[in-house]
Design an enzyme around this catalytic site. Structure first.
Site, mmCIF file in Angstrom:
data_model
loop_
_atom_site.group_PDB
_atom_site.id
_atom_site.type_symbol
_atom_site.label_atom_id
_atom_site.label_comp_id
_atom_site.label_asym_id
_atom_site.label_seq_id
_atom_site.Cartn_x
_atom_site.Cartn_y
_atom_site.Cartn_z
ATOM 1 N N CYS A 151 0.794 -1.226 0.000
ATOM 2 C CA CYS A 151 0.000 0.000 0.000
ATOM 3 C C CYS A 151 0.825 1.273 0.000
ATOM 4 C CB CYS A 151 -0.920 0.005 1.227
ATOM 5 S SG CYS A 151 -0.024 0.048 2.806
ATOM 6 N N ARG A 190 -9.131 1.197 11.683
ATOM 7 C CA ARG A 190 -8.335 0.704 10.552
ATOM 8 C C ARG A 190 -9.231 0.679 9.319
ATOM 9 N NH1 ARG A 190 -3.470 -1.898 10.276
ATOM 10 N NH2 ARG A 190 -3.122 -3.294 8.503
ATOM 11 N N ARG A 202 -9.812 0.179 5.468
ATOM 12 C CA ARG A 202 -9.238 -0.498 4.316
ATOM 13 C C ARG A 202 -10.325 -0.708 3.261
ATOM 14 N NH1 ARG A 202 -5.461 0.931 6.626
ATOM 15 N NH2 ARG A 202 -3.554 -0.213 7.203
ATOM 16 N N GLU A 233 -7.222 -6.371 -0.930
ATOM 17 C CA GLU A 233 -7.314 -5.368 0.142
ATOM 18 C C GLU A 233 -6.202 -4.356 -0.008
ATOM 19 O OE1 GLU A 233 -5.597 -3.927 3.973
ATOM 20 O OE2 GLU A 233 -4.815 -5.543 2.714
#
Length: 272
Positions: free
Chosen positions: A79, A165, A167, A118
Site C-alpha cells: 500500500c 483501521r 481499508r 485489500e
C-alpha cells in the site's frame, strides 16, 4: 464448499486465518519483502502454516503459468504508493504500486472465478494529480478479464473492533459465476449496495432508499482501454460501489453495528 485459494502478498497470514475459518483451502502462497535480507514475515507465516506450497520469492520472478489453478485469488497488495502516510506517493506507477500488475498477469493466466483484494482506502483517490485514476485502471483491467467488481471501505472500529483501521476490500467475480450473474442482474437496484451486495450480510449499513427510482443508471463508465483510463480518467469514487460491464455505481454508506464495543486504545491508554 470451500474454494481452492492462492494467496499473494501473504504477510504473516492474516488473510489465511480468515479463509481457513470460513472453510477455504490455501493451496499456494507467496510472501517476499524486497530490499531486505531477513524475511521475517515469510518466516512467521511458515512457522504457523508450514512451508509446503509456500514460496519466498520476488513475485516478479514467478512465472504465472507455474501458479496452480485455483478458484479464489486473494492478497493485500503493498500500500505504500497509495498511503497518505507516504510523501510523494506515486500510486500505480510507483515501485510497490506497480505490483498490481503481478496480480493482473496471474489472474489473466489462471482466470480464477473470484478475487478478494485489500488495500488502504486512499487507493480510491489516487493519484494526487488525477483523482481516481489508479482505481479506474484496476477496474478496467478486471473488466477486460471478464470480472464484475464490488468494493467497500470497511473500518474495523465501526464493527466493534478495538482499532481504527480503514481499508478498501475489492471482490471480483467472473460474469458467468453465480455472484457475477447476481451482480449483473441487481446492480441497478438502488438498494444493491445496502441490501443485496457481497459485503452487506457481514458488514451491514443503513438502508436509506426514499424517493429513489426502481433502477438507476451508472454514475460513470469506463471507456476505451486501460491506457486511455490511465491517461484521461478522473472520478470521485465513494466508499461503496460496483462495476458491471464497464458501468460504475458508487455511493456513500453508513455502517450499522449494534453489538458491544470493546475498550479502544488511545494515545494515553485505554478508553471505552
Amino acid at each position: 464448499m470451500g474454494l481452492e485459494t492462492v494467496e499473494l502478498f501473504a504477510g504473516v497470514g492474516g488473510f489465511r486465518i480468515g479463509l481457513e475459518r470460513a472453510g477455504h483451502e490455501v493451496i499456494w502462497s507467496n510472501q517476499w519483502e524486497p530490499s531486505i535480507q531477513a524475511q521475517h514475515a515469510s518466516e512467521c507465516y511458515v512457522a504457523h502454516f508450514g512451508e509446503e506450497n509456500h514460496t519466498n520469492v520476488d513475485i516478479k520472478q514467478i512465472d504465472e503459468s507455474s501458479v496452480p489453478d485455483h478458484d479464489l485469488l486473494v492478497g493485500g497488495f503493498p500500500c505504500q504508493d497509495y498511503s497518505v502516510a507516504t510523501t510523494g506517493a506515486e500510486g500505480i506507477k510507483g515501485e510497490k504500486g506497480a505490483l498490481w500488475w503481478d496480480i493482473e498477469r496471474i489472474a489473466r493466466e489462471k482466470r480464477p472465478n473470484y478475487l478478494l483484494l485489500e488495500n488502504v482506502n486512499r487507493l480510491l483517490r489516487s493519484s494526487t494529480d488525477q483523482r481516481g485514476r489508479d482505481f479506474g485502471v484496476l477496474l478496467h483491467c478486471l473488466h477486460d478479464l471478464g470480472y464484475t467488481v464490488e468494493w467497500r471501505v470497511i473500518n474495523a472500529a465501526d464493527y466493534g473492533y478495538a482499532t481504527k483501521r480503514r481499508r478498501v476490500f475489492i471482490f471480483a467475480a467472473q460474469a458467468n459465476t453465480e455472484w457475477g450473474q447476481w451482480m449483473t442482474s441487481k446492480v441497478e437496484k438502488p438498494d444493491y449496495l445496502t441490501q443485496r451486495g457481497f459485503f452487506v450480510d457481514e458488514f451491514p449499513v443503513e438502508d436509506v432508499q426514499t424517493q429513489l427510482p426502481i433502477a438507476h443508471p451508472p454514475n460513470t463508465t469506463l471507456e476505451g482501454d486501460p491506457k486511455e483510463t490511465s491517461d484521461e480518467f478522473e472520478f470521485d469514487f465513494e466508499e461503496a460501489g460496483a462495476m458491471v460491464d464497464g458501468g460504475i455505481w458508487t455511493r456513500e454508506v453508513t455502517p450499522v453495528y449494534q453489538g458491544e464495543s470493546p475498550p479502544r486504545r488511545t494515545g494515553n491508554g485505554w478508553c471505552s
